[in-house]
Write a protein that holds these residues in place. Sequence first.
Motif, PDB file in Angstrom:
ATOM      1  N   GLY A  68       0.814  -1.211   0.000  1.00 18.93           N
ATOM      2  CA  GLY A  68       0.000   0.000   0.000  1.00 18.93           C
ATOM      3  C   GLY A  68       0.844   1.255   0.000  1.00 18.93           C
ATOM      4  O   GLY A  68       0.587   2.204  -0.763  1.00 18.93           O
ATOM      5  N   LEU A  69       1.881   1.283   0.842  1.00 16.48           N
ATOM      6  CA  LEU A  69       2.756   2.453   0.912  1.00 16.48           C
ATOM      7  C   LEU A  69       3.497   2.647  -0.408  1.00 16.48           C
ATOM      8  O   LEU A  69       3.616   3.776  -0.904  1.00 16.48           O
ATOM      9  CB  LEU A  69       3.743   2.289   2.069  1.00 16.48           C
ATOM     10  CG  LEU A  69       4.720   3.446   2.314  1.00 16.48           C
ATOM     11  CD1 LEU A  69       3.964   4.743   2.588  1.00 16.48           C
ATOM     12  CD2 LEU A  69       5.650   3.117   3.474  1.00 16.48           C
ATOM     13  N   GLY A  70       3.976   1.556  -0.986  1.00 17.07           N
ATOM     14  CA  GLY A  70       4.677   1.662  -2.263  1.00 17.07           C
ATOM     15  C   GLY A  70       3.782   2.152  -3.387  1.00 17.07           C
ATOM     16  O   GLY A  70       4.204   2.948  -4.242  1.00 17.07           O
ATOM     17  N   THR A  71       2.532   1.691  -3.398  1.00 13.83           N
ATOM     18  CA  THR A  71       1.589   2.148  -4.424  1.00 13.83           C
ATOM     19  C   THR A  71       1.300   3.640  -4.268  1.00 13.83           C
ATOM     20  O   THR A  71       1.203   4.374  -5.266  1.00 13.83           O
ATOM     21  CB  THR A  71       0.283   1.343  -4.333  1.00 13.83           C
ATOM     22  OG1 THR A  71       0.581  -0.058  -4.475  1.00 13.83           O
ATOM     23  CG2 THR A  71      -0.696   1.766  -5.399  1.00 13.83           C
ATOM     24  N   ALA A  72       1.165   4.106  -3.026  1.00 17.78           N
ATOM     25  CA  ALA A  72       0.949   5.537  -2.794  1.00 17.78           C
ATOM     26  C   ALA A  72       2.155   6.349  -3.252  1.00 17.78           C
ATOM     27  O   ALA A  72       2.007   7.431  -3.840  1.00 17.78           O
ATOM     28  CB  ALA A  72       0.662   5.785  -1.314  1.00 17.78           C
TER      29      ALA A  72
END
Length: 321
Positions: A68-72
Amino acid sequence: MTRLPAPALMLASVLSIQFGQAVGKQLAGVVGAPGAVALRLGLAALVLLLLHRPSLPRGRAETVSVLGLGTAIAGMNLIYPALLFLPLGLASALQLLGPVTLALCTSRRLRDAGFAALAGCGVWLFHAPGDVRMPLPGVLLALAAGASMAGYLLLSKRTGDRTTGGGPLALAVTWAALLTVPFGVADQGTALLAPRVLATGLVVAVLSAVGPYSLELAALRRLPARTVSVLTSLEPASAGLAGVLVLGEHLALTQWAALGCVGVASTGAVSSAPRSTGGPDRGRRLPKGAGAGAEADRCRDALTAGPGTAAEDRGGPAPRP
């Protein structure tokens, strides 16, 4: 780095990322926006992996958090194609609407909401002048980057609360690189490997990714996400300064007034932010009447344990936040 005040970490992050994006805009003019993003995240992932040497996530929760953090983080890089349509300061101001909205939605006090609204007013003033062109593709890309930035702040705060060190951040940036590098390679191919392009890409990666993400993660361990969201309103100010110094862009009088609004909002957010004094247990409220008993137990344990242990209690290292 953790010894510095959290607002100082955020100020350093804001300055670093905007000057990095100014150089990144120049790089995008050479290798295109996909190429600039590929170099920024690809090289940043390599640097962070070498620095932290993280282990793979353990369990589903850690894996989802990293993804999730990487996608953001990948979504925030939509600011680079936006820069092909918009000036740096305007694109940054539009992107800031995401964090400002987050601050407004998560504010629990009228004072916090007021600072967020003042920051939002500054953002509006920054792009209000009628002589500034606002192509729709650039506006949409900058707003999408802002929504991703709001998600990044929430997810980075959660990651910082659950872990220590920069391992999860390194993995998240690596995932963001996996999502974006193929587009840059498909667009530019071996042109990305030119020595001068690689050197510029490394500067962009360090200034606008490695440094800011690490600083923000450390700040979010000690500040609420809404406070950090308001502090990011300093980005149009630093973006405007970077645009003037690096790109030769100019700001109107109304835009300088807008920067004053966000500066006041950020100062107010810092002055009203809750202060952290140590490890995670220090802010936990004890049951009524337990404070005196706990203190008495601590004194009794120190006396019975001998002088060596008491000295450690007085001068030993504090637990990491």
